[in-house]
Scaffold this motif. Structure first.
Motif, mmCIF file in Angstrom:
data_model
loop_
_atom_site.group_PDB
_atom_site.id
_atom_site.type_symbol
_atom_site.label_atom_id
_atom_site.label_comp_id
_atom_site.label_asym_id
_atom_site.label_seq_id
_atom_site.Cartn_x
_atom_site.Cartn_y
_atom_site.Cartn_z
ATOM 1 N N PHE A 120 72.084 20.402 -25.809
ATOM 2 C CA PHE A 120 71.036 19.991 -25.179
ATOM 3 C C PHE A 120 70.083 19.269 -26.411
ATOM 4 O O PHE A 120 69.010 18.536 -26.586
ATOM 5 C CB PHE A 120 69.361 21.702 -25.722
ATOM 6 N N SER A 121 70.874 18.719 -27.353
ATOM 7 C CA SER A 121 70.683 17.507 -28.243
ATOM 8 C C SER A 121 70.989 16.538 -27.644
ATOM 9 O O SER A 121 71.538 15.316 -28.023
ATOM 10 C CB SER A 121 70.730 17.887 -29.743
ATOM 11 N N GLU A 173 67.054 30.786 -31.442
ATOM 12 C CA GLU A 173 67.064 28.846 -31.333
ATOM 13 C C GLU A 173 65.490 28.699 -29.982
ATOM 14 O O GLU A 173 65.564 27.045 -29.993
ATOM 15 C CB GLU A 173 68.508 28.696 -30.846
ATOM 16 N N CYS A 174 65.251 29.318 -29.426
ATOM 17 C CA CYS A 174 63.438 29.317 -28.421
ATOM 18 C C CYS A 174 62.677 28.076 -29.277
ATOM 19 O O CYS A 174 62.773 27.245 -28.112
ATOM 20 C CB CYS A 174 63.134 30.516 -28.423
ATOM 21 N N SER A 188 60.755 22.262 -28.055
ATOM 22 C CA SER A 188 60.375 21.035 -28.665
ATOM 23 C C SER A 188 61.878 20.577 -28.698
ATOM 24 O O SER A 188 61.466 18.841 -28.897
ATOM 25 C CB SER A 188 60.227 21.455 -29.860
ATOM 26 N N LEU A 189 62.120 20.255 -27.018
ATOM 27 C CA LEU A 189 62.894 18.973 -26.589
ATOM 28 C C LEU A 189 62.300 17.882 -26.247
ATOM 29 O O LEU A 189 61.431 17.457 -25.729
ATOM 30 C CB LEU A 189 63.596 19.560 -25.709
ATOM 31 N N ASP A 190 63.012 16.898 -27.063
ATOM 32 C CA ASP A 190 62.543 15.368 -26.326
ATOM 33 C C ASP A 190 63.309 15.030 -26.162
ATOM 34 O O ASP A 190 64.333 14.414 -26.907
ATOM 35 C CB ASP A 190 61.489 14.766 -27.817
ATOM 36 N N VAL A 191 63.535 13.720 -24.890
ATOM 37 C CA VAL A 191 64.437 12.863 -24.868
ATOM 38 C C VAL A 191 64.822 12.178 -25.259
ATOM 39 O O VAL A 191 65.907 11.769 -25.278
ATOM 40 C CB VAL A 191 64.137 12.532 -22.791
ATOM 41 N N ARG A 192 63.920 11.308 -25.747
ATOM 42 C CA ARG A 192 63.932 10.867 -26.651
ATOM 43 C C ARG A 192 64.751 10.435 -28.015
ATOM 44 O O ARG A 192 65.307 9.684 -28.735
ATOM 45 C CB ARG A 192 62.461 10.226 -26.877
ATOM 46 N N ASN A 227 59.915 15.289 -20.152
ATOM 47 C CA ASN A 227 59.869 16.104 -21.005
ATOM 48 C C ASN A 227 59.291 17.785 -20.656
ATOM 49 O O ASN A 227 59.616 18.395 -20.787
ATOM 50 C CB ASN A 227 59.104 16.702 -22.209
ATOM 51 N N ALA A 228 58.166 17.306 -19.283
ATOM 52 C CA ALA A 228 57.230 18.824 -18.780
ATOM 53 C C ALA A 228 58.380 19.095 -17.811
ATOM 54 O O ALA A 228 58.977 20.631 -17.760
ATOM 55 C CB ALA A 228 55.906 18.167 -17.909
ATOM 56 N N ALA A 229 59.326 18.712 -16.946
ATOM 57 C CA ALA A 229 59.651 18.795 -16.630
ATOM 58 C C ALA A 229 60.970 19.611 -17.022
ATOM 59 O O ALA A 229 61.634 20.322 -16.356
ATOM 60 C CB ALA A 229 60.155 17.511 -15.289
ATOM 61 N N LEU A 230 61.351 19.061 -17.456
ATOM 62 C CA LEU A 230 63.088 20.276 -18.284
ATOM 63 C C LEU A 230 62.644 21.291 -18.772
ATOM 64 O O LEU A 230 63.232 22.089 -18.793
ATOM 65 C CB LEU A 230 63.261 19.149 -19.456
ATOM 66 N N GLN A 231 61.112 21.575 -19.663
ATOM 67 C CA GLN A 231 60.979 22.495 -20.494
ATOM 68 C C GLN A 231 60.880 23.849 -18.856
ATOM 69 O O GLN A 231 60.905 24.553 -18.978
ATOM 70 C CB GLN A 231 59.178 22.352 -21.300
ATOM 71 N N GLN A 232 59.930 22.993 -18.019
ATOM 72 C CA GLN A 232 59.755 24.090 -16.846
ATOM 73 C C GLN A 232 61.015 24.195 -16.476
ATOM 74 O O GLN A 232 61.824 25.608 -16.029
ATOM 75 C CB GLN A 232 59.109 23.150 -15.936
#
Length: 243
Positions: A109-110, A141-142, A147-151, A175-180
């Protein structure tokens, strides 16, 4: 293998062998792309010895290598077409699905390419299956995953990150769609109790995406039943990652 032969026999049965797995790391010709590049931090996790670059001498076709398409991307490059490949395969095979094999450290996920492939499959309404080492690993790892950010994601070459970001018109929205997609209702991590058998069918509202994609694919009108196809997104060790 030693304690459950019946399961092994089922895995090797005719039905299982009829499935075709598409793994980008095997499908992309690394000798025509990145084999000559090694990160300065890349080293064997046990011995500490630095990895050496391949000396095959084969011509490399990278993101900006001519000839170029109208959008400026290389025609001969094999690393910049994952979304087109996924669209084609899903449009020509309604049983096509995606398996996400997550490494123990969740480094997948990184990685920019891995996340991009997962998001693209979700957007298409593709059936996705998540494979984890353990439920406990996910719990540990939750916080990091939330806090994942594609940037902040990485790739072997910075040009790949730039190309992926260039395709995202709204970074915050992405990023919001990724969290969803990961933690939302019916998301990949929605059912922790059944983490190793998460098989999410596409939402009914997304089925039309397959039909729309099929119309854009030349010659996809055949109604013959094809064998099941599966795209695999694999998480590698944090010590050495190439996607």
């Amino acid at each position: 293998l030693e304690r459950d032969i019946s399961s092994l026999e089922r895995m090797l049965g005719p039905e299982a062998l009829a499935s075709t797995y598409w793994v980008c790391a095997f499908s992309v010709n690394q000798h025509a792309s990145t084999c000559g590049f090694v990160s300065s931090q890349a080293a064997d996790p046990k011995t500490g010895a630095r990895y050496s670059a391949c000396e095959c001498g084969q011509v490399k076709y990278l993101n900006g290598t001519p000839p170029l398409r109208s959008d400026g991307s290389s025609i001969r490059c094999e690393m910049n077409k994952f979304d087109s490949v996924m669209e084609y395969l899903s449009a020509t095979n309604r049983d096509f699905a995606q398996v996400v094999a997550v490494d123990r450290d969740f480094c997948l996920f990184s990685r920019a390419w891995c996340v991009a492939e997962i998001v693209e499959a979700n957007k298409m309404g593709m059936r996705q299956s998540l494979k984890l080492s353990s439920k406990q690993a996910l719990k540990q790892e939750c916080d990091q995953l939330r806090s994942l950010d594609v940037r902040n994601m990485q790739a072997a070459r910075q040009e790949d990150v730039a190309e992926i970001l260039a395709k995202i018109p709204d970074i915050n929205g992405f990023n919001a769609a990724l969290q969803q997609m990961l933690f939302g209702q019916q998301g990949l991590f929605d059912s922790l109790d059944n983490f190793d058998v998460i098989e999410r069918a596409a939402q009914i509202g997304k089925v039309s995406l397959f039909a729309e994609a099929a119309l854009r694919v030349s010659g996809s009108g055949s109604k013959e039943k094809s064998e099941t196809g599966v795209a695999v997104v694999v998480g590698a060790s944090c010590d050495r990652v190439t996607n």
